[in-house]
Design an enzyme around this catalytic site. Structure first.
Site, PDB file in Angstrom:
ATOM      1  N   ASP A 102       0.830  -1.211   0.000  1.00  0.00           N
ATOM      2  CA  ASP A 102       0.000   0.000   0.000  1.00  0.00           C
ATOM      3  C   ASP A 102       0.868   1.267   0.000  1.00  0.00           C
ATOM      4  O   ASP A 102       2.084   1.195   0.275  1.00  0.00           O
ATOM      5  CB  ASP A 102      -0.922  -0.028   1.233  1.00  0.00           C
ATOM      6  CG  ASP A 102      -2.256   0.644   0.991  1.00  0.00           C
ATOM      7  OD1 ASP A 102      -2.353   1.489   0.088  1.00  0.00           O
ATOM      8  OD2 ASP A 102      -3.209   0.323   1.729  1.00  0.00           O
ATOM      9  N   ASP A 107     -10.696   2.048  -3.218  1.00  0.00           N
ATOM     10  CA  ASP A 107     -11.228   1.727  -1.890  1.00  0.00           C
ATOM     11  C   ASP A 107     -12.753   1.708  -1.918  1.00  0.00           C
ATOM     12  O   ASP A 107     -13.393   1.268  -0.963  1.00  0.00           O
ATOM     13  CB  ASP A 107     -10.747   2.756  -0.859  1.00  0.00           C
ATOM     14  CG  ASP A 107      -9.350   2.428  -0.355  1.00  0.00           C
ATOM     15  OD1 ASP A 107      -8.837   1.339  -0.662  1.00  0.00           O
ATOM     16  OD2 ASP A 107      -8.760   3.273   0.348  1.00  0.00           O
TER      17      ASP A 107
END
Ligand code: GLA
Length: 730
Positions: free
Chosen positions: A470, A540
């Site tokens: 990430d 997301d």
């Protein structure tokens, strides 16, 4: 090998230099690309489009005339790689400042070498020993070109590169539409379409990384082109740092597309003997509309970009992604050994292949205020380390994946307390935080060694099959105070190069490990990172309706193979939209399926539905993620309906998805005229979810499914409805 009928002509690729005319010609798939040395000595673009006859030839390139004293021939002539000098007013490929202040650069042809798939063409400034080698490779099957440049200083004084493109592409005057992808966090992958106007449209990231806001991909369609017909030229940059693509219609209505490092705040000092390699700019041509363009790109990505693991090293394609479970939306950072084990048991019962533990397992990570940088296992949450959980996951027949965010640090961490100098910063200036974190300067050799070291140890000490990598903020104050002031802007190149080097070294040392590129969703998706990562997290935002639109946009540039799509809880946290589990499942099944819901709370019925659909997905997954994608009905612009179809390259199987946003006035779902099947073969239709219209044959020819089409059940109506079918050749 690709079927020639689908992707190109049956002619083999060819690469030929005509010494009399001094022209270079590359042929591959359905495309031909030609450039030549013009009478002034510049490298001039001559042709890019549909494949020409093998005996067709080009005369020697002649520069375009000047338009007026205001627009000299140097600026009107489309060059392969123009230096900024001699009165160039369009976007240059290269702009430099020499040590004595001279900023004039005019590049002329010197020599070239020919190799099996292309050319290396050497250019040099008309006066100074500043050399540029242009690299060309053509893929024989898709006709996609790989272009890049190496800039080398053979002078005794340093030279500063202020702007360096990977390549420039040119199209003749005509009416064109530009397609590009824009967005924001939780809203990536909007296909933006607009006419190409006089002037320049700049698509870029100044963020140090690829960015959610624009993606380094473009497609330009000729006036009459559409989804399945007409001419389309497309390209994508392989770079995960700041980038820029400029689409420019010049004063003679010619179109040029120039892309590479973002020149904003750029400066790369080349000392004597040093060279700078640009990223690769990939470019292709389709005569079958935007759909044809994305099918070429998907296949190219599968065959030539994506990495292989130990298991697939000698395979033509990477393996379809395991169906994953990820705990992020279920637990956020409240991960514990017992909690994760309970989720793992539920996941295994659903038929999940891989269990991934997300953020929260390390350092003093209870919230996003602390812990990044401290990559030891949190003792409170995992008193005996990760081994018991990993063993449990393995005993349930799944492999294990873990979340990391290696390039970041929270000021509240042992790492930052020990090494505050390791972050991007300008001494004496504030260090702007985002999500309470700072960016480690990966360009520094010590930071690079630290990041590689902890990841290597993590993978050596634990049986980890997968890393979700990430990256949750963009840059600010991008100083690199170890270096002299004039050298510091190198950070834009060296950071990304070190990221690639770490990923590559980890894959070498741990050849079974697979990696996902995530950056708060789809903030780092490009053809550079995809050389080192097996998949990406597109957003997301897991709302299944939003995802349909995002997946549509994503698919213009990237293959569904890399498009991870989780089924999460309803109502959705972002839009508060309630949808059925089958709708959510089918939306995610368009890509590489995952489950990210709190499955501990699922009813028996939900568990059974998910289990049934995961099994059905496993059966047809290669067709969905590695087949030829046809976007039958777009979900964009609030469309009432949408549909996609994928066809296995051997045409033996096809999968169809149909979605209703909201039925109005009782309207029936449109007949889906399928594509890409073998007209003479017989296909059997079976349902994955939903029913076809009463009277639909179970077996019919490819011609029938393509010409008559497939009708949905008359009761297929309502809000957020979904159906899916498969067709299998006898
Ligand atoms: C990012 C990712 C999410 C999740 C969180 C964890 O936002 O995109 O999927 O991993 O970080 O903090």
């Amino acid at each position: 090998m690709l079927a020639a009928s689908l992707f190109g002509s049956a002619e083999p690729a060819s690469v030929a230099f005509d010494p009399a005319a001094r022209t270079f010609r590359l042929d591959g798939g359905n495309a031909t690309y030609v450039f030549g040395v013009n009478t002034r000595g510049e490298l001039q673009q001559l042709y890019w489009g549909g494949r020409l006859g093998a005996t067709d030839s080009f005369p020697k390139a002649t520069p375009l005339p000047e338009w007026a004293s205001f627009d000299s021939s140097y600026t009107t002539t489309p060059e392969e790689y123009a230096g900024w000098g001699a009165g160039l007013f369009v976007e240059p490929a290269l702009k430099v400042t020499f040590a004595d202040g001279n900023r004039d650069l005019v590049l002329h042809y010197v020599s070239h070498t020919t190799h099996a798939k292309g050319f290396d063409v050497e250019l040099k400034d008309i006066k100074r020993p500043l050399f540029v080698t242009l690299h060309y490779d053509i893929d024989p099957e898709s006709g996609i070109l790989e272009r890049s440049a190496t800039i080398e200083n053979r002078d005794t004084e340093p030279v500063t590169i202020e702007q360096a493109a990977a390549a420039a592409w040119a199209l003749p005057p005509a009416h064109y539409t530009l397609n590009y992808l824009t967005g924001r966090w939780a809203g990536e992958w909007t296909l933006t379409q607009e006419p190409v106007y006089p002037g320049a449209r700049v698509i870029e990231s100044r963020r140090g990384t690829t960015g959610h806001q624009a993606n380094p991909w473009f497609a330009i369609q000729a006036g009459d082109a559409n989804e399945e017909g007409g001419e389309v030229w497309f390209g994508a940059l392989g770079w995960s740092g700041s980038w820029r693509i400029t689409v420019e219609q010049d004063q003679l209505d010619q179109v040029r597309v120039t892309g590479g490092f973002n020149p904003f705040d750029f400066g790369y000092v080349l000392h004597t003997g040093q060279a700078l390699e640009t990223p690769v700019f990939y470019g292709g041509y389709s005569a079958s509309g935007l759909g044809g363009a994305s099918r070429l790109l998907h296949r190219y990505e599968l065959e030539h970009i994506l990495p292989r693991t130990a298991a697939t090293a000698s395979q033509p394609l990477p393996k379809p992604r395991p169906v994953i479970y990820n705990s992020w939306e279920a637990t956020e950072m409240n991960v514990t050994e017992a909690g994760q084990e309970a989720l793992a048991e539920k996941a295994a019962a659903l038929g999940i292949d891989r269990f991934v533990m997300d953020d929260g397992w390390f350092g003093q990570r209870k919230t996003d205020h602390a812990g990044l940088g401290d990559w030891y296992v949190n003792q409170e949450k995992f008193p005996n380390g990760l081994k018991p959980l990993i063993d449990k996951v393995h005993s349930l027949g799944m492999d294990f994946g873990l979340w990391v965010e290696p390039e970041m640090v929270n000021p509240d961490s042992d790492l930052y307390r020990k090494h505050p100098e390791w972050v991007l910063n300008f001494p004496g200036r504030p260090r702007s935080e985002a999500r309470n974190q700072l960016v480690l300067n990966l360009a520094r050799p010590d930071v690079r060694a630290y990041v590689l070291g902890f990841l290597d140890k993590l993978l050596a000490d634990n049986d980890i099959a997968f890393l979700k990598w990430d990256y949750n903020r963009n840059w600010s104050e991008p100083g690199w105070d170890q270096l002299a002031a004039v050298e510091q802007k190198k950070v834009y190149v060296e950071f990304t190069r070190n990221l690639y080097a770490i990923l590559s070294e980890l894959r070498k040392r741990h050849p079974k490990v697979e990696i996902e590129s995530c950056s708060g969703g789809g903030g780092r998706v490009d053809l550079g990172i995809l050389h080192f990562t097996d998949e990406v997290w597109p957003s997301d935002n897991t709302d299944p309706f939003d995802r349909l639109v995002m997946q549509d946009g994503f698919s213009y540039a990237y293959t569904p193979q890399v498009m991870m799509a989780w089924v999460t809880d309803s109502p959705h946290w972002l839009n508060h939209r309630a949808t059925s589990l089958p709708y959510r499942m089918l939306s995610s099944m368009q890509g590489s399926l995952g489950i990210g819901a709190n499955i501990g709370k699922w009813s028996d019925e939900e568990t059974a539905t998910a289990k049934r659909l995961i099994a059905a997905y496993h059966d047809v997954q290669p067709t969905i993620v590695q087949g030829n994608l046809y976007r039958l009905i777009s979900p964009r612009d609030g469309s009432e309906f949408s549909a996609t179809q994928t066809v296995r390259p051997d045409k033996g199987q096809s999968v169809v998805f149909a979605f209703i946003h909201s039925t109005q006035k009782g309207r029936l779902f449109p007949t889906l005229k399928l594509r890409g099947l073998d007209p003479a073969a017989e296909y059997t239709l079976s349902s994955i979810e939903g029913k076809p219209r009463a009277g639909t044959p179970v077996k019919a020819s490819g011609a029938w499914w393509m010409n008559h089409g497939l009708d949905m059940d008359a009761d297929f109506r309502g809000d957020f409805q979904a159906a899916a079918f498969r067709l299998d050749r006898k």
